[in-house]
Design a protein around this motif. Structure first.
Motif, PDB file in Angstrom:
ATOM      1  N   UNK A 109       0.841  -1.201   0.000  1.00 37.53           N
ATOM      2  CA  UNK A 109       0.000   0.000   0.000  1.00 37.53           C
ATOM      3  C   UNK A 109       0.868   1.240   0.000  1.00 37.53           C
ATOM      4  N   UNK A 110       0.404   2.235  -0.677  1.00 38.40           N
ATOM      5  CA  UNK A 110       1.154   3.485  -0.693  1.00 38.40           C
ATOM      6  C   UNK A 110       0.990   4.204   0.633  1.00 38.40           C
ATOM      7  N   UNK A 111       2.026   4.858   1.018  1.00 40.00           N
ATOM      8  CA  UNK A 111       1.978   5.612   2.268  1.00 40.00           C
ATOM      9  C   UNK A 111       1.599   7.046   1.929  1.00 40.00           C
ATOM     10  N   UNK A 112       0.705   7.590   2.721  1.00 36.78           N
ATOM     11  CA  UNK A 112       0.294   8.972   2.472  1.00 36.78           C
ATOM     12  C   UNK A 112       1.244   9.925   3.205  1.00 36.78           C
TER      13      UNK A 112
END
Lengths: 202, 339
Positions: free
Chosen positions: B54-57
């Protein structure tokens, strides 16, 4: 994979030209467009959220100050990425130097409450990644990436996570394309070994 | 093809990054090699997992903070440059002029303050004899006690300039003064100060075989009163080869002496020693060499001036001058002693 279309490149060039003319507010577009990419690259390479925040900010500030050196021969995204990669590398070296005083190394296996996680230790209980929650999977994969040597981590992050092409990765890291391929092979190979050991099987 | 070389290429094979020939070789090998096929499957899954991360915000404040820092860092810089050089055709000549002015003033101050700093330094070297004057008063009394009229002037006149000079002396030197006073209280000072040396020289230079100790001098002085008075002056002028001797002949000694002191002080000279005798006074001063001619001219207003003694020797910026003020009266023995 994040596609980078021709129109985006033109857009970047326009923005950069405008910023170079002194239109500082235009740079905000660049920040908004690339902060997530920069943040994720740095995060996968460095791992510590606070350090990543600092590195990404520094990268954009450095990018702005050195905008004159961006001649538009490469894509702006790759140019910015090389800054992020370099600053991340510096940060890791700095962290290593600091942690040396504490007798720890970033290359040491990560410690968790359950015990050491690393290539040496494999779970006796066979568990499949698919059976784990998504968050847990993410954590284990991240741990394995973190366990790789920095050179391997960089190609893996740029190619497999950010989806840059081989030649783009070569430009960003300033290495030959053949080197990218061989590093990528070893990175994936070790990543696979690590995941297998951590989870029992894939 | 060996399994190991096949496996090395599987990573690239997955992404179509192999040549057509290699692709054929790999696919043929995979058909027959279960291990390599399993390896490929694992590799695919690994890449899937990595890509599935998952991409990190980034934190919401980050973009704002970056822009704030950019603006903060750039604006003052631009502002200062603009303020300094805009418009260039007006500011640049002005700034060049200002730079020249600053350099000019700096040079002026440097040249002006140069000698003055040395002036401050010089008294500190000479401070010992200067201050010991008070202490010397006792010895003066012994030296000249036989002269029935110790001139009343010294205490009055000397205090003012001396105090002023003392103020310029730092605390460190005051400590030094104490030492010197202590030394001078002992009957035989080894060779402490120039004044002492001068006195000793004066004592030894007298033609009579006087012992150099003060006790002995004291006894003899009573007898050789008048002789010594003149000898003293003579020897001190002869002995000090490095000082010039100026004689001023006046009609009224006391006021003339004051006037001479005033002239010396006005010219920046420093009074090192005073001697008062009947009908004459002697001032030993340190003076800027360049001021000597001016001194000479000004002394002419006080009385008839005569330069005597050896030609003055220039010792850096300073020179020693002895000014002898002589009261001219008919019958005075001094009148006949031109030396």
């Amino acid at each position: 994979m994040r596609g980078r279309q021709q129109s985006e490149i033109d857009e970047d060039t326009d923005i950069v030209v405008s910023v170079k003319k002194g239109n500082i507010d235009e740079f905000e577009k660049i920040v908004h467009k690339y902060q997530k990419m920069a943040f994720n690259i740095a995060y996968r390479i460095i791992g510590s959220y606070e350090d990543v925040c600092e590195v990404v900010q520094d990268a954009f500030l450095s990018g702005y100050r050195n905008l004159e050196s961006f001649k538009g021969t490469a894509k702006f995204s790759t140019w910015l990425c090389s800054i992020v990669i370099n600053l991340s590398k510096n940060r890791i070296l700095k962290m290593k130097a600091e942690s040396r005083h504490e007798q720890y190394s970033l290359d040491d296996p990560a410690e968790t409450n359950e015990g050491a996680i690393g290539r040496e230790v494999s779970s006796s209980e066979p568990s499949v990644l698919d059976n784990l929650g998504r968050k847990e999977v993410n954590e284990r994969v991240q741990e394995c990436i973190r366990g790789l040597e920095r050179e391997f981590r960089e190609v893996l992050v740029l190619r497999d996570i950010q989806g840059f092409s081989y030649d783009e990765v070569a430009v960003i890291l300033n290495i030959a394309e053949g080197t990218v391929k061989s590093r990528l092979f070893r990175a994936r190979d070790r990543g696979r070994d690590c995941l297998k050991k951590v989870t029992g099987e894939l | 093809m060996e399994c190991s070389s096949i496996r090395e290429k599987l990573s690239a094979y997955l992404e179509d990054a192999v040549s057509r020939e290699e692709r054929v070789l790999i696919e043929e090998h995979l058909k027959s090699c279960l291990a390599c096929s399993a390896d490929l499957a694992d590799l695919k899954k690994t890449i899937e997992h990595i890509r599935g991360l998952e991409e990190v915000e980034p934190p919401a404040w980050m973009a704002q903070k970056i822009m704030a820092e950019l603006r903060e860092g750039e604006r003052p810089k631009q502002g200062i440059l603009r303020w300094l050089f805009y418009p260039p055709h007006v500011k640049l000549p002005l700034e060049a002029l200002a730079a020249i002015l600053v350099v000019g003033i700096a040079l002026y101050i440097y040249r002006d303050s140069g000698p003055e700093m040395k002036f401050v330094k010089a008294p500190s070297e000479e401070s010992a004899p200067h201050i010991s004057q008070r202490e010397m008063g006792k010895e003066d009394k012994r030296d000249f006690s036989t002269r029935r009229e110790p001139a009343p002037v010294p205490s009055k006149v000397t205090t003012a300039p001396q105090k002023h000079a003392q103020e310029t002396i730092s605390g460190k030197e005051e400590v030094k003064t104490v030492d010197i006073e202590a030394v001078q209280k002992t009957p035989e000072p080894p060779s402490s100060t120039p004044v002492m040396r001068e006195k000793q020289r004066a004592a030894t230079a007298t033609p009579s075989n006087e012992p150099t100790t003060f006790e002995g001098a004291l006894k003899k002085e009573e007898i050789q009163d008048a002789v010594r008075a003149t000898e003293q002056l003579k020897t001190s002028s002869d002995g000090e080869t490095e000082s010039a001797l100026v004689t001023v002949r006046v009609t009224e000694l006391e006021s003339a002496t004051k006037e001479v002191e005033r002239i010396v002080t006005a010219l920046g000279g420093k009074i090192v020693e005073r001697q008062y005798h009947k009908g004459r006074s002697m001032l030993a001063i340190d003076l800027y060499t360049t001021k000597f001619d001016e001194l000479f001219e000004k002394l002419k207003r006080v009385g008839a001036v005569e330069e005597k003694g050896p030609t003055l020797q220039v010792r850096e910026e300073f020179m020693k001058v002895k000014i002898e003020t002589v009261e001219v009266k008919s019958g005075s023995p001094d009148f006949d002693t031109p030396r």
